[in-house]
Design an enzyme around this catalytic site. Structure first.
Site, mmCIF file in Angstrom:
data_model
loop_
_atom_site.group_PDB
_atom_site.id
_atom_site.type_symbol
_atom_site.label_atom_id
_atom_site.label_comp_id
_atom_site.label_asym_id
_atom_site.label_seq_id
_atom_site.Cartn_x
_atom_site.Cartn_y
_atom_site.Cartn_z
ATOM 1 N N ASP A 48 4.819 -3.127 11.625
ATOM 2 C CA ASP A 48 3.576 -2.617 11.617
ATOM 3 C C ASP A 48 3.060 -2.557 12.769
ATOM 4 O OD1 ASP A 48 3.603 -5.379 12.099
ATOM 5 O OD2 ASP A 48 1.942 -5.849 10.755
ATOM 6 N N SER A 81 6.483 -5.736 7.766
ATOM 7 C CA SER A 81 5.546 -6.499 8.746
ATOM 8 C C SER A 81 6.510 -7.826 8.881
ATOM 9 C CB SER A 81 4.239 -6.695 8.292
ATOM 10 O OG SER A 81 3.599 -5.599 7.956
ATOM 11 N N ARG A 120 0.718 -1.131 -0.040
ATOM 12 C CA ARG A 120 0.088 0.046 0.117
ATOM 13 C C ARG A 120 0.729 1.267 0.046
ATOM 14 N NH1 ARG A 120 -4.739 1.344 4.284
ATOM 15 N NH2 ARG A 120 -5.808 -0.393 3.533
HETATM 16 C C1 BGC Z 1 5.687 -10.974 12.315
HETATM 17 C C2 BGC Z 1 5.738 -9.344 12.853
HETATM 18 C C3 BGC Z 1 4.517 -8.751 12.369
HETATM 19 C C4 BGC Z 1 3.205 -9.538 12.730
HETATM 20 C C5 BGC Z 1 2.077 -8.958 12.425
HETATM 21 C C6 BGC Z 1 4.456 -11.622 12.691
HETATM 22 O O1 BGC Z 1 4.328 -12.892 11.723
HETATM 23 O O2 BGC Z 1 6.886 -11.497 12.520
HETATM 24 O O3 BGC Z 1 6.873 -8.720 12.388
HETATM 25 O O4 BGC Z 1 4.455 -7.712 13.227
HETATM 26 O O5 BGC Z 1 3.549 -10.805 11.915
HETATM 27 O O6 BGC Z 1 1.926 -8.607 11.088
#
Ligand code: BGC
Length: 536
Positions: A261, A177, A108
Site C-alpha cells: 500500500d 498491505s 476494495r
Molecule cells: C505492514 C505493511 C503495510 C503497513 C500499512 C504494516 O503492518 O507490514 O506492509 O504497508 O502495515 O498498511
C-alpha cells in the site's frame, strides 16, 4: 447537665472524632493515591520523552539500518524490500485499468479510465466488499474465489465511459498491505503477519526463499480473527493464487503489478505531483517506501533498471533501535501481542496500538492508585477496547469541563472521573500521541537524510536525470492513513517536529501531503505502467 447528658455529649464527641478521623484518613489516602497516580504518569512521561538529541539518534539509527537492510538480505530488522517498481506513473498512462486493494476484512475493487497527460483520470468507480466470517477460516481457494467472484461481478457493471480495448486482456494492480518478498513486479510471497496477525513460530521460522511455495497454516487470537482470512496465503505467491482463481472463474484478466500500500500511495501521489519521493502509511499499521538509487542497493542481483532507481518498501514497522524511547508499558504490550519482539516501531507509532498504550497506563494508575475509585472499571482490563479515534477525540477536547473525555470514559470504560482525573487522561493521550508523532517525524527525516534531501541545496542533480527521481524542486512525502488524516494534534506534532529536525530553511524544501486513498489508484496506475502491452 445530668450524668446522662454528660455521657451523651461524650459519645457525640467521640463519634464526631471518629468521623473526622475517618475523613482525615480518607483524605490522606486520596492524597497518597493522587501522588502515586502522578508519580506513575510522570515516570511514564519521562520514559516516553523525545528530546531533540534523542530524535537525532533515532534519525541516524534509521539511516544506519536502511544501509544495513539494503546491503544484504536479513542485514537489518528493516527489511528494505525490493518492489520491482522502477517506473512510476508519468501521467501518460492510457486505457482502462483495474485495482484490487486487500488488507483486512474488507477489500476494495476499482477501475479507472486513464486518458494521458491531457485527460488524466476520465472516470473512476470503486466498490468496497466485506469478507464473510465463514471464509476467514476456509481454504485459500474459497477466499480467492470469493474475491474474484466479486471482481467479476464488478466488471459486468462496467458502464459507459469505460472502454476496454478489443482483443486485449483487462489488467489489474493488486495492493496487498503486508510484508511481501517480491520476486518480480507481478509475483511475491507473504513473509509474515503484522497488525494483529500471527503465524505459528515453528512454521514461520521455516519460511526460506527456496521454500516459498510451501503453504503454512497460521493461527490468530480470537479478538483479531477478523484478520484470519489472510493466513491462508502465508508462504504462497499471492499473485499466483489470485490468477488461479481468475482462471477458475474464466475471468480474462491479468495481474500486472503487485504492490504494497505504501508503494501504491507513492505511485498515486507521483501521478499528480512529480516531486513525491516518499510515501508513508499511518493507519492501523505503519510503513514507508521511497525512491532509491539502484546502485545504492548492494543486495540487488541482476541487471540494474534502466531508470537507475527503484522503489524500496522499507517495512519500517519492524525498525528497532536502542534509542527508541520505550517504557515497561510498551514491553507488556509487546509481550501480550501476537508477534512479540516484532514490529517494535509499529507498536510505538501506529493506530492499532496507541489506544491500547493509553488503556494500559490508565489501568496501572487505576490498580495502583485508585484513579477511578476503589474498584477498577472492568472494561479497563479489555485489550484494544480503547481505540485511537477515542484517544484523538479526548486529546482534542478543549471544553472547560472536558465533556468529550467524560463521554469516552462513560461509553468505553463505563466509568466517570473527577475533572483532575480527566485532565490527567488528556495528558496521557498527549504523551502517547506526541511520542508517536515525533518518532514518525524522525523516521521521515531519516529517509530524507538517506537520499540526501535533508539539508538546503543538498539535492544531488545526478539523480534527477531519470524518471523516478522527480524534478527536485521540492521533496514531497505522500501520507495516507486514518491516524494522519483524522488526528489533528498528531499531524501538528509530526509537522512541527519535522521542522525542528530539519531546520526552517531545509524544511521549506519538504512538504508532507495527504494522499487520500492513493494506494488503489496507484496500483491501477502501476498496472498501466507495467502493462504487458506497453512498448517499453
Ligand atoms: C505492514 C505493511 C503495510 C503497513 C500499512 C504494516 O503492518 O507490514 O506492509 O504497508 O502495515 O498498511
Amino acid at each position: 447537665m445530668g450524668r446522662m447528658g454528660v455521657t451523651l455529649a461524650i459519645i457525640g464527641a467521640a463519634a464526631t472524632c471518629a468521623i473526622a478521623a475517618h475523613l482525615v484518613a480518607k483524605r490522606v489516602r486520596q492524597r497518597a493515591n493522587w501522588s502515586r497516580a502522578l508519580a506513575i504518569y510522570h515516570d511514564f512521561r519521562d520514559g516516553c520523552a523525545t528530546p531533540l538529541h534523542r530524535l537525532r539518534q533515532v534519525v541516524d539509527a534509521m539511516v544506519v539500518e536502511m544501509h544495513a537492510g539494503l546491503a544484504l538480505e536479513g542485514g537489518s530488522k528493516l527489511k528494505m524490500l525490493l518492489s520491482y517498481v522502477d517506473n512510476l506513473p508519468t501521467g501518460e498512462e492510457n486505457g482502462l485499468f483495474y485495482a484490487l486493494d486487500l488488507g483486512g476484512t474488507n477489500f476494495r475493487v476499482l477501475r479507472v479510465q486513464l486518458a494521458g497527460t491531457e485527460g488524466r483520470i476520465l472516470q473512476q468507480e470503486y466498490e468496497e466488499v466485506s469478507i464473510p466470517q465463514a471464509l476467514m477460516v476456509g481454504s485459500n481457494e474459497e477466499l480467492f474465489d470469493f474475491i474474484v467472484a466479486e471482481l467479476a461481478s464488478f466488471i459486468t457493471r462496467e458502464g459507459e465511459g469505460f472502454h476496454p480495448l478489443l482483443g486485449r486482456q483487462r489488467e489489474l494492480g493488486f495492493t496487498f498491505s503486508f510484508p511481501v518478498k517480491q520476486t518480480s513486479i507481478d509475483s511475491g510471497n507473504l513473509l509474515k503477519w503484522t497488525k494483529g496477525f500471527a503465524i505459528k513460530e515453528t512454521e514461520y521460522a521455516r519460511i526460506e526463499p527456496q521454500e516459498v511455495q510451501r503453504s503454512f497454516k497460521c493461527c490468530t487470537s480470537t479478538s483479531w480473527n477478523r484478520r484470519a482470512l489472510l493466513c491462508h496465503v502465508v508462504g504462497k505467491d499471492v499473485v499466483e493464487e489470485l490468477q488461479a482463481a481468475m482462471g477458475r472463474h474464466k475471468l480474462d484478466m491479468r495481474v500486472t503489478a503487485l504492490v504494497n500500500d505504501t508503494v501504491g500511495t507513492l505511485a498515486g501521489g507521483r501521478y499528480w505531483n512529480e516531486d513525491v519521493m516518499v510515501a508513508v502509511i499511518l493507519g492501523t499499521g505503519s510503513n514507508a517506501c521511497y525512491v532509491e538509487r539502484a546502485d545504492a542497493i548492494p543486495k540487488w542481483r541482476g541487471v540494474l533498471p534502466k531508470s537507475g532507481s527503484t522503489v524500496i518498501n522499507m517495512e519500517w514497522g519492524s525498525f528497532w533501535s536502542s534509542h527508541l524511547p520505550r517504557t515497561p508499558v510498551d514491553d507488556t504490550l509487546d509481550a501480550d501481542s501476537l508477534n512479540p519482539g516484532d514490529q517494535g516501531f509499529e507498536k510505538l507509532i501506529s493506530g492499532m496500538y496507541l489506544g491500547d498504550i493509553v488503556r494500559r497506563i490508565l489501568l496501572k494508575m487505576a490498580e495502583e492508585a485508585a484513579l477511578f475509585g476503589n474498584t477498577v472499571p472492568s472494561n479497563l482490563f479489555i485489550p484494544f477496547i480503547l481505540r485511537t479515534p477515542d484517544v484523538s477525540a479526548m486529546h482534542a477536547d478543549e471544553s472547560a469541563d472536558l465533556k468529550e473525555v467524560t463521554r469516552v470514559l462513560r461509553v468505553v470504560f463505563k466509568t466517570q472521573a473527577s475533572l483532575r482525573v480527566r485532565k490527567i487522561v488528556v495528558d496521557v493521550c498527549d504523551t502517547v500521541a506526541g511520542r508517536a508523532a515525533r518518532l514518525v517525524a524522525a523516521g521521515v527525516v531519516g529517509i530524507l537524510k538517506k537520499i540526501g534531501r535533508d539539508t538546503v541545496g543538498n539535492i544531488d542533480m545526478a539523480r534527477l536525470k531519470n524518471n523516478l527521481a522527480g524534478k527536485g524542486r521540492k521533496t514531497v512525502v505522500a501520507m495516507d492513513g486514518g491516524l494522519y488524516e483524522h488526528y489533528p494534534k498528531f499531524r501538528t506534532y509530526l509537522n512541527d517536529t519535522a521542522v525542528e529536525l530539519l531546520g526552517k530553511e531545509a524544511a521549506e524544501q519538504v512538504a508532507v501531503e495527504l494522499s487520500k486513498d492513493g494506494s488503489g489508484i496507484g496500483a491501477a496506475l502501476l498496472a498501466a505502467s507495467h502493462s504487458q502491452y506497453s512498448s517499453d
